[in-house]
Design an enzyme around this catalytic site. Structure first.
Site, PDB file in Angstrom:
ATOM      1  N   PRO A  70      -0.702   6.290  -1.766  1.00 42.09           N
ATOM      2  CA  PRO A  70      -2.147   6.323  -1.563  1.00 42.09           C
ATOM      3  C   PRO A  70      -2.699   4.911  -1.399  1.00 42.09           C
ATOM      4  O   PRO A  70      -2.728   4.125  -2.333  1.00 42.09           O
ATOM      5  CB  PRO A  70      -2.680   7.014  -2.815  1.00 42.09           C
ATOM      6  N   GLU A  71      -3.057   4.609  -0.165  1.00 45.86           N
ATOM      7  CA  GLU A  71      -3.634   3.314   0.185  1.00 45.86           C
ATOM      8  C   GLU A  71      -5.067   3.587   0.628  1.00 45.86           C
ATOM      9  O   GLU A  71      -5.585   4.672   0.384  1.00 45.86           O
ATOM     10  CB  GLU A  71      -2.790   2.660   1.288  1.00 45.86           C
ATOM     11  N   ARG A 123       4.477  11.488 -12.051  1.00 41.95           N
ATOM     12  CA  ARG A 123       5.077  10.314 -12.693  1.00 41.95           C
ATOM     13  C   ARG A 123       4.155   9.631 -13.702  1.00 41.95           C
ATOM     14  O   ARG A 123       4.585   8.712 -14.403  1.00 41.95           O
ATOM     15  CB  ARG A 123       5.553   9.340 -11.607  1.00 41.95           C
ATOM     16  N   LYS A 156      -8.072   0.835  -3.618  1.00 42.04           N
ATOM     17  CA  LYS A 156      -7.380   2.103  -3.826  1.00 42.04           C
ATOM     18  C   LYS A 156      -7.943   2.864  -5.024  1.00 42.04           C
ATOM     19  O   LYS A 156      -7.308   3.795  -5.525  1.00 42.04           O
ATOM     20  CB  LYS A 156      -5.880   1.851  -4.039  1.00 42.04           C
TER      21      LYS A 156
END
Length: 281
Positions: A2-3, A119, A53
């Site tokens: 995710p940028e 994660r 971000k």
DNA sequence: AGTATCCTGGAA
DNA sequence: TTCCAGGATACT
């Protein structure tokens, strides 16, 4: 992954889906995601913003939720503002709510916002809206493309550091929003070797790279982000940019531009880096 | 400048 | 069974 384009897509959908909803309860399912729920329960969602971000959800009571989804964080909305119930991407491992659902925001009018993160690298914080720009991570962010990163500023940043150009592009304190996928593509598009020192670029290289960054980010925005890994939008759908990358993930393929050499992968700053050894000398 | 760390699912 | 994915930070 995710940028800037991915977080922009998250922010836009959250804005659309959450506006007018009120947070009636917050269920924290993992101690790492303890937030001050008493400061947000009862508040209405008034809008959303993005800094680099980081996604920001502003509330009616002077508080804001700020979130960085890192690699595998996902916001999933289910409720009345989502027309034609969307099929949840299988990238939402375990579904919602599921074993990777860490926070559940229960909204009025039968709305729910889930935060999933396999994660658990992502974070969510509650801060006063007025203090959002002072939040340590946001405060450190450099200028970002499409807002205040002018060509002049960009060339100033590059001129000041000897570090490898790709590392500089991904340094959020130098500029906000560019990550590995778009850094790879922007360097390829501007014929620049990711290993070159930032100071070594001449005027035209700097200018080409600047334009290339904006161009690949725009493509990312157009295709709704890249779902190479775990990215999905709050409606549960995947982006498409992974099908349109220029060089990222193309190891072993013959370069479409020069047709002379194969795209090669190596590690730079610990990140997978793809380049054409012929085009990006 | 390079590497370990945080984590897990999924691919090799 | 091992390795790899990429964001950010801490450490060498």
């Amino acid at each position: 992954m995710p940028e800037l384009p991915e977080v922009e897509a998250i922010k836009n959908q959250l804005g659309k889906f959450l506006k007018g909803h009120r947070i009636v309860d917050v269920e924290i399912r993992n101690p790492k995601y303890e937030i001050q729920k008493e400061n947000i329960i009862g508040a209405k969602i008034t809008g959303t913003r993005r800094f680099g971000k980081v996604a920001v959800i502003d509330l009616s009571n002077g508080y804001s939720l700020i979130a960085h989804v890192k690699l595998t964080g996902q916001f999933i909305y289910r409720g009345p503002n989502l027309k034609n119930p969307q099929i949840l991407s299988k990238k939402v491992v375990g579904g919602v709510p599921g074993p990777h659902t860490l926070v559940i925001f229960n909204l009025n009018k039968d709305g729910v916002l889930y935060y999933n993160d396999v994660r658990r690298f992502g974070w969510i914080r509650v801060v006063k809206t007025l203090e959002v720009p002072e939040e340590p991570f946001i405060k450190k962010l450099g200028p970002e493309p499409f807002r205040d990163l002018t060509l002049e500023k960009f060339s100033e940043i590059l001129f000041k550091t000897k570090r490898q150009i790709k590392v500089v592009l991904m340094d959020q304190t130098k500029m906000g929003g560019v990550g590995n996928i778009y850094a790879n593509d922007a360097l390829y598009l501007s014929w620049i070797n990711p290993r070159w020192s930032a100071t070594s670029l001449n005027r035209s290289e700097v200018s080409n790279l600047y334009k290339a960054i904006l161009k690949v980010l725009k493509a990312g925005l157009k295709y709704g982000g890249a779902s190479e890994l775990a990215f999905v939008t709050p409606d549960g759908k995947e982006g498409k940019y992974q099908d349109y990358t220029l060089v990222y993930g193309k190891e072993g393929e013959v370069c479409k531009r020069c047709k002379k050499s194969k795209i090669t992968k190596f590690f730079l700053g610990g990140r997978g880096t793809y380049w054409c050894p012929n085009c990006q000398k």
